[in-house]
Enzyme design. Structure first.
Site, mmCIF file in Angstrom:
data_model
loop_
_atom_site.group_PDB
_atom_site.id
_atom_site.type_symbol
_atom_site.label_atom_id
_atom_site.label_comp_id
_atom_site.label_asym_id
_atom_site.label_seq_id
_atom_site.Cartn_x
_atom_site.Cartn_y
_atom_site.Cartn_z
ATOM 1 N N TRP A 130 -11.797 -25.099 24.261
ATOM 2 C CA TRP A 130 -12.592 -24.294 23.341
ATOM 3 C C TRP A 130 -13.958 -24.042 24.001
ATOM 4 C CZ3 TRP A 130 -16.081 -26.445 19.091
ATOM 5 C CH2 TRP A 130 -16.518 -25.415 18.244
ATOM 6 N N ASP A 211 -10.684 -34.410 19.838
ATOM 7 C CA ASP A 211 -11.243 -33.418 18.919
ATOM 8 C C ASP A 211 -10.091 -32.910 18.055
ATOM 9 O OD1 ASP A 211 -12.528 -31.404 17.580
ATOM 10 O OD2 ASP A 211 -12.827 -30.117 19.332
ATOM 11 N N LYS A 246 -11.426 -25.911 8.729
ATOM 12 C CA LYS A 246 -10.193 -25.132 8.654
ATOM 13 C C LYS A 246 -9.269 -25.665 7.568
ATOM 14 C CE LYS A 246 -12.023 -23.851 12.523
ATOM 15 N NZ LYS A 246 -12.306 -22.692 13.306
HETATM 16 N N1 PLP Z 1 -13.202 -28.094 17.724
HETATM 17 C C1 PLP Z 1 -12.430 -27.026 17.919
HETATM 18 C C2 PLP Z 1 -11.334 -27.095 18.931
HETATM 19 C C3 PLP Z 1 -12.625 -25.873 17.166
HETATM 20 O O1 PLP Z 1 -11.831 -24.823 17.361
HETATM 21 C C4 PLP Z 1 -13.664 -25.851 16.209
HETATM 22 C C5 PLP Z 1 -13.925 -24.625 15.450
HETATM 23 O O2 PLP Z 1 -13.497 -23.561 15.736
HETATM 24 C C6 PLP Z 1 -14.444 -27.012 16.046
HETATM 25 C C7 PLP Z 1 -14.185 -28.106 16.827
HETATM 26 C C8 PLP Z 1 -15.598 -27.145 15.098
HETATM 27 O O3 PLP Z 1 -15.608 -26.460 13.989
HETATM 28 P P1 PLP Z 1 -16.751 -26.589 12.891
HETATM 29 O O4 PLP Z 1 -18.029 -26.992 13.548
HETATM 30 O O5 PLP Z 1 -16.818 -25.258 12.282
HETATM 31 O O6 PLP Z 1 -16.292 -27.641 11.939
#
Ligand code: PLP
Length: 399
Positions: A130, A211, A246
């Protein structure tokens, strides 16, 4: 002082989102931004969330400060969701955790925590990973190294190359793994592969750092946590960053958790105190509303059931779209095997087309995805499948 500052380029995903918003083609399709969408292209508030919010409006009595770790009850309930209620690390009190501002907050605080433990530890990240992992972890000053992960040619994980590269890691290095629904590839480790990674980490003294931002959106709440739960059982130490963005649809409420698993209760508590001090010096304490919603849902049997049913509906919709896309492509004039899309999990897959073809999809058909051809499968819907596949067939001809 500020006059010499140059404007930075916009984040590619956010600038794509802006272009989409400005596009007045009624046929436009957003497969870019990583949010779940329903059949109508909306990202609705889940009914369980809505109900919990109504309850909170009646029951909340104060907006006074909480603690750097957030709400104790939130922490307790989210631990049970992530590890399963009877996991040995919970029984043995080997987990410290903190409610964080989203998964991003958890990842950044993990990086600050690692930096505080050691200035020489590297974090190994998958190629690709990511995009935001790099600034979130690297921005805290951690050296990042890469291990091969997704093979674009064969549309699968290059598992042997991954293991071979991780043999170069040294004791005290961290290995960042995606718990499920790998972003951006959708290609997840199978159980055998998870076990092989655990063996390698244990043998070399590497610390897993998982993660898990999509629990429940791949194969199921428990199935998706297999890697996390197995590693926590086998390894003396690990870190886990999770997100409720999500699976509870709480994106803007910024709700996540960082877990530290220690070798014993005392070490976990000591590590937790270090983490809380880092939090205090960064943002003092997390926002409350999203976590209060999650805490309410997880603590109320009917609401919990309602949430799980809604989540199951989201998961099945994504699986159905994957299956339908593969079927539509196979029935079209498009050459080539796209069945890999059905074998991947979560919202994302690489379509495997060139940046020029991605641009053509955008300019000719108002179909938006990022240049790497990572598409958000949840952005598709039954009515638009033919449109999408016809557009894809057209741009594939103009390579
Ligand atoms: N880790 C991954 C792989 C993600 O795709 C995302 C969001 O797209 C996150 C962490 C963190 O998301 P958030 O900070 O919106 O909770």
């Amino acid at each position: 002082m500020f006059e010499g500052l140059k404007a930075l380029p916009q984040d590619p995903i956010l600038s794509l989102m802006l272009k989409y918003q400005q596009d007045d083609n009624p046929a436009k399709l957003d497969l870019g931004i990583g949010v779940y969408k329903d059949e109508l292209g909306n990202t609705p508030i889940m009914q369980a969330v809505h109900t919990a919010e109504q309850q909170l409006l009646q029951s909340e009595t104060t907006k006074s400060y909480i603690a750097p770790a957030g709400s104790p009850l939130y922490n307790q309930r989210i631990r049970e969701l992530v590890f399963g209620a009877d996991h040995p690390v919970l029984r043995d009190n080997r987990v410290a955790s903190a409610q964080t501002p989203g998964g991003c907050g958890a990842l950044r605080m993990a990086a600050e925590f690692i930096r505080g433990c050691s200035t020489s530890s590297s974090v190994w990240v998958s190629t690709p990973t990511w995009a935001n992992h790099i600034p979130l972890l690297g921005g805290a000053g951690l050296p990042l190294k890469e291990y091969p992960y997704y093979d674009y040619e064969n549309k699968s994980i290059q598992f042997q190359a991954m293991l071979d590269t991780l043999e170069q890691a040294v004791a005290g290095d961290f290995v960042l793994l995606h718990g499920c629904c790998h972003n951006p590839s959708g290609a997840d480790l199978n159980r055998e592969q998870w076990l092989a990674v655990a063996e390698l980490c244990a043998r070399k003294g590497l610390i897993p750092f998982v993660d898990m931002a999509y629990q429940g959106l791949g194969s199921g709440l428990d199935e998706d946590a297999f890697g996390v739960r197995m590693l926590a059982e086998k390894m003396p130490e690990m870190l886990i960053a999770t997100s409720c963005s999500k699976n509870f649809g709480l994106y803007r409420e910024r709700t996540g958790t960082l877990f530290i698993v220690g070798a014993n209760g005392e070490q976990a508590a000591n590590a937790g105190s270090q983490l809380f001090s880092k939090i205090r010096s960064h943002y003092s304490m997390p926002p409350s509303h999203g976590a209060a919603i999650v805490e309410t849902i997880l603590g109320d049997q009917p609401l919990n059931q309602m949430w799980q049913t809604e989540l199951q509906g989201m998961r099945q919709r994504i699986l159905g779209l994957r299956e339908s896309l593969v079927r539509h492509i196979a029935a079209s004039e498009i050459d080539g095997d796209f069945s890999f899309i059905e074998q991947q999990f979560g919202m994302f897959s690489f379509l495997g087309i060139t940046p020029q073809q991605v641009e053509l999809l955008r300019t000719r058909y108002s179909i938006y995805m990022i240049d790497s051809s990572r598409m958000n499968v949840a952005g598709l819907n039954a009515q638009r499948m033919d449109y999408f596949v016809a557009a894809l067939a057209d741009v594939l001809k103009s390579s």
